[in-house]
Write a protein that holds these residues in place. Structure first.
Motif, PDB file in Angstrom:
ATOM      1  N   SER A   1       0.817  -1.214   0.000  1.00 17.87           N
ATOM      2  CA  SER A   1       0.000   0.000   0.000  1.00 17.87           C
ATOM      3  C   SER A   1       0.851   1.265   0.000  1.00 17.87           C
ATOM      4  CB  SER A   1      -0.908   0.008   1.238  1.00 17.87           C
ATOM      5  OG  SER A   1      -0.103   0.072   2.416  1.00 17.87           O
ATOM      6  N   GLY A   2       2.178   1.097   0.013  1.00 13.63           N
ATOM      7  CA  GLY A   2       3.071   2.247   0.079  1.00 13.63           C
ATOM      8  C   GLY A   2       3.317   2.743   1.493  1.00 13.63           C
ATOM      9  N   THR A   3       2.830   1.989   2.486  1.00  9.22           N
ATOM     10  CA  THR A   3       2.988   2.385   3.882  1.00  9.22           C
ATOM     11  C   THR A   3       4.357   1.964   4.399  1.00  9.22           C
ATOM     12  OG1 THR A   3       0.615   2.098   4.226  1.00  9.22           O
ATOM     13  CG2 THR A   3       2.007   2.161   6.203  1.00  9.22           C
ATOM     14  N   LEU A   4       5.076   2.916   4.998  1.00  8.80           N
ATOM     15  CA  LEU A   4       6.402   2.650   5.547  1.00  8.80           C
ATOM     16  C   LEU A   4       6.306   2.369   7.043  1.00  8.80           C
ATOM     17  CD1 LEU A   4       8.355   5.458   3.700  1.00  8.80           C
ATOM     18  CD2 LEU A   4       8.568   2.996   3.301  1.00  8.80           C
ATOM     19  N   VAL A   5       7.171   1.450   7.499  1.00  8.13           N
ATOM     20  CA  VAL A   5       7.257   1.117   8.920  1.00  8.13           C
ATOM     21  C   VAL A   5       8.736   1.052   9.307  1.00  8.13           C
ATOM     22  CG1 VAL A   5       5.084  -0.174   8.992  1.00  8.13           C
ATOM     23  CG2 VAL A   5       7.206  -1.377   8.440  1.00  8.13           C
ATOM     24  N   PRO A   6       9.045   1.210  10.594  1.00 12.26           N
ATOM     25  CA  PRO A   6      10.432   1.057  11.020  1.00 12.26           C
ATOM     26  C   PRO A   6      10.916  -0.368  10.736  1.00 12.26           C
ATOM     27  CG  PRO A   6       9.108   2.059  12.761  1.00 12.26           C
ATOM     28  CD  PRO A   6       8.155   1.576  11.708  1.00 12.26           C
ATOM     29  N   GLY A   7      12.153  -0.474  10.276  1.00  4.71           N
ATOM     30  CA  GLY A   7      12.727  -1.799  10.032  1.00  4.71           C
ATOM     31  C   GLY A   7      13.842  -1.734   9.018  1.00  4.71           C
ATOM     32  N   ASP A   8      14.499  -2.866   8.844  1.00  6.77           N
ATOM     33  CA  ASP A   8      15.595  -2.999   7.889  1.00  6.77           C
ATOM     34  C   ASP A   8      15.289  -4.112   6.907  1.00  6.77           C
ATOM     35  OD1 ASP A   8      17.229  -1.043   9.072  1.00  6.77           O
ATOM     36  OD2 ASP A   8      18.175  -2.496  10.413  1.00  6.77           O
ATOM     37  N   GLY A   9      15.853  -3.996   5.731  1.00  6.13           N
ATOM     38  CA  GLY A   9      15.796  -5.072   4.764  1.00  6.13           C
ATOM     39  C   GLY A   9      16.716  -6.203   5.205  1.00  6.13           C
ATOM     40  N   VAL A  10      16.589  -7.338   4.543  1.00  5.77           N
ATOM     41  CA  VAL A  10      17.331  -8.544   4.916  1.00  5.77           C
ATOM     42  C   VAL A  10      18.845  -8.318   4.851  1.00  5.77           C
ATOM     43  CG1 VAL A  10      17.727 -10.966   4.315  1.00  5.77           C
ATOM     44  CG2 VAL A  10      15.430 -10.005   4.128  1.00  5.77           C
ATOM     45  N   THR A  11      19.322  -7.711   3.778  1.00  4.31           N
ATOM     46  CA  THR A  11      20.768  -7.475   3.619  1.00  4.31           C
ATOM     47  C   THR A  11      21.265  -6.431   4.597  1.00  4.31           C
ATOM     48  OG1 THR A  11      20.712  -8.146   1.306  1.00  4.31           O
ATOM     49  CG2 THR A  11      22.556  -6.759   1.986  1.00  4.31           C
ATOM     50  N   ALA A  12      20.540  -5.333   4.722  1.00  4.32           N
ATOM     51  CA  ALA A  12      20.954  -4.279   5.654  1.00  4.32           C
ATOM     52  C   ALA A  12      21.071  -4.843   7.072  1.00  4.32           C
ATOM     53  CB  ALA A  12      19.961  -3.123   5.609  1.00  4.32           C
ATOM     54  N   GLU A  13      20.106  -5.655   7.462  1.00  2.00           N
ATOM     55  CA  GLU A  13      20.116  -6.250   8.804  1.00  2.00           C
ATOM     56  C   GLU A  13      21.335  -7.155   9.001  1.00  2.00           C
ATOM     57  OE1 GLU A  13      17.253  -9.563  10.178  1.00  2.00           O
ATOM     58  OE2 GLU A  13      16.321  -7.680  10.839  1.00  2.00           O
ATOM     59  N   LEU A  14      21.615  -8.002   8.012  1.00  2.00           N
ATOM     60  CA  LEU A  14      22.750  -8.923   8.131  1.00  2.00           C
ATOM     61  C   LEU A  14      24.079  -8.168   8.150  1.00  2.00           C
ATOM     62  CD1 LEU A  14      23.662 -11.891   8.283  1.00  2.00           C
ATOM     63  CD2 LEU A  14      23.853 -11.837   5.784  1.00  2.00           C
ATOM     64  N   LEU A  15      24.215  -7.178   7.291  1.00  8.15           N
ATOM     65  CA  LEU A  15      25.458  -6.399   7.265  1.00  8.15           C
ATOM     66  C   LEU A  15      25.677  -5.710   8.615  1.00  8.15           C
ATOM     67  CD1 LEU A  15      25.322  -4.792   3.702  1.00  8.15           C
ATOM     68  CD2 LEU A  15      26.840  -6.639   4.470  1.00  8.15           C
ATOM     69  N   ARG A  16      24.631  -5.058   9.114  1.00  9.15           N
ATOM     70  CA  ARG A  16      24.735  -4.369  10.409  1.00  9.15           C
ATOM     71  C   ARG A  16      25.115  -5.347  11.525  1.00  9.15           C
ATOM     72  NH1 ARG A  16      20.285  -0.710   9.689  1.00  9.15           N
ATOM     73  NH2 ARG A  16      21.322   1.258   9.394  1.00  9.15           N
ATOM     74  N   HIS A  17      24.463  -6.511  11.519  1.00  4.00           N
ATOM     75  CA  HIS A  17      24.738  -7.528  12.543  1.00  4.00           C
ATOM     76  C   HIS A  17      26.196  -7.980  12.496  1.00  4.00           C
ATOM     77  CE1 HIS A  17      23.824 -10.780  15.329  1.00  4.00           C
ATOM     78  NE2 HIS A  17      24.440 -11.610  14.514  1.00  4.00           N
ATOM     79  N   ASN A  18      26.832  -7.822  11.341  1.00  3.79           N
ATOM     80  CA  ASN A  18      28.225  -8.236  11.174  1.00  3.79           C
ATOM     81  C   ASN A  18      29.196  -7.055  11.165  1.00  3.79           C
ATOM     82  OD1 ASN A  18      28.601 -11.341  10.568  1.00  3.79           O
ATOM     83  ND2 ASN A  18      26.591 -10.705   9.831  1.00  3.79           N
ATOM     84  N   GLY A  19      28.763  -5.929  11.713  1.00  2.36           N
ATOM     85  CA  GLY A  19      29.670  -4.807  11.925  1.00  2.36           C
ATOM     86  C   GLY A  19      29.858  -3.838  10.772  1.00  2.36           C
ATOM     87  N   VAL A  20      29.059  -3.978   9.717  1.00  2.00           N
ATOM     88  CA  VAL A  20      29.157  -3.041   8.589  1.00  2.00           C
ATOM     89  C   VAL A  20      28.186  -1.886   8.856  1.00  2.00           C
ATOM     90  CG1 VAL A  20      28.854  -2.741   6.097  1.00  2.00           C
ATOM     91  CG2 VAL A  20      29.760  -4.908   6.999  1.00  2.00           C
ATOM     92  N   ALA A  21      28.671  -0.648   8.801  1.00  2.00           N
ATOM     93  CA  ALA A  21      27.822   0.530   8.972  1.00  2.00           C
ATOM     94  C   ALA A  21      27.001   0.708   7.696  1.00  2.00           C
ATOM     95  CB  ALA A  21      28.667   1.761   9.236  1.00  2.00           C
ATOM     96  N   VAL A  22      25.680   0.781   7.837  1.00  2.00           N
ATOM     97  CA  VAL A  22      24.788   0.863   6.679  1.00  2.00           C
ATOM     98  C   VAL A  22      24.190   2.264   6.593  1.00  2.00           C
ATOM     99  CG1 VAL A  22      22.690  -0.052   5.623  1.00  2.00           C
ATOM    100  CG2 VAL A  22      24.267  -1.598   6.798  1.00  2.00           C
TER     101      VAL A  22
END
Length: 144
Positions: free
Chosen positions: A112-133
Motif C-alpha cells: 500500500s506504500g505504507t512505511l514502517v520502522p525496520g531494515d531489509g534482509v541485507t541491511a540487517e545482516l550487514l549491520r549484525h556483522n559490523g558493517v555501517a549501513v
C-alpha cells in the motif's frame, strides 16, 4: 582508498524489481573518496530482473502475488556479506526502503506504500556483522 559496498541500482545498473535503476548523482562524489563495490542482493540470491515486487513482513519476504521468496533474499544477503568481507568494506550505501537493502524503514508488506520502522534482509545482516549501513539520502554524511 577505502572500499565501500553500494547498491548497484544507485550506480545506474538496471537491476531493480521493475528492470530499472535509480542513479544518484551524489554517488559521483563518493567515487572521489571510495572504491565502490556494487552489489544487487536480489540478483545475487537468484531472483530475475524484472521480478514481482516484494515486501518484508514478520521476518519473511513475499511477492505481491504471495510467493515466499525469503530464501532468495537470505542467499543474496549472505553473498553481499561475503563481498563486504572479501573487499574489507566497513561501510555500505544501500537503496532505501527496499526489502533487501532498506535501512531504518521499509514497506509494511501490504503493498500500500505504507512505511514502517525496520531494515531489509541485507541491511540487517550487514549491520549484525559490523558493517555501517547508510541509505542513499545519507551519502553526504559519508563525505563530511
Amino acid at each position: 582508498m577505502e572500499n565501500l559496498l553500494i547498491s548497484a541500482c544507485l550506480l545506474g545498473v538496471r537491476c531493480r524489481y521493475d528492470g530499472e535503476s535509480c542513479p544518484n548523482l551524489a554517488v559521483e562524489a563518493l567515487m572521489e573518496r571510495y572504491d565502490l563495490i556494487p552489489v544487487c542482493p536480489e540478483q545475487l540470491g537468484g531472483l530475475p530482473t524484472p521480478r514481482t515486487p516484494s515486501e518484508r513482513v514478520d521476518g519473511a519476504v513475499k511477492t505481491k502475488t504471495g510467493e515466499d521468496v525469503t530464501q532468495a533474499y537470505l542467499r543474496g544477503a549472505e553473498q553481499a556479506l561475503h563481498l563486504a568481507k572479501l573487499f574489507s568494506c566497513s561501510k555500505a550505501v544501500l537503496k532505501e526502503r527496499s526489502p533487501s537493502c532498506g535501512s531504518g524503514e521499509i514497506y509494511d508488506g501490504t503493498f500500500s506504500g505504507t512505511l514502517v520502522p525496520g531494515d531489509g534482509v541485507t541491511a540487517e545482516l550487514l549491520r549484525h556483522n559490523g558493517v555501517a549501513v547508510y541509505g542513499e539520502s545519507e551519502i553526504w554524511d559519508l563525505l563530511e
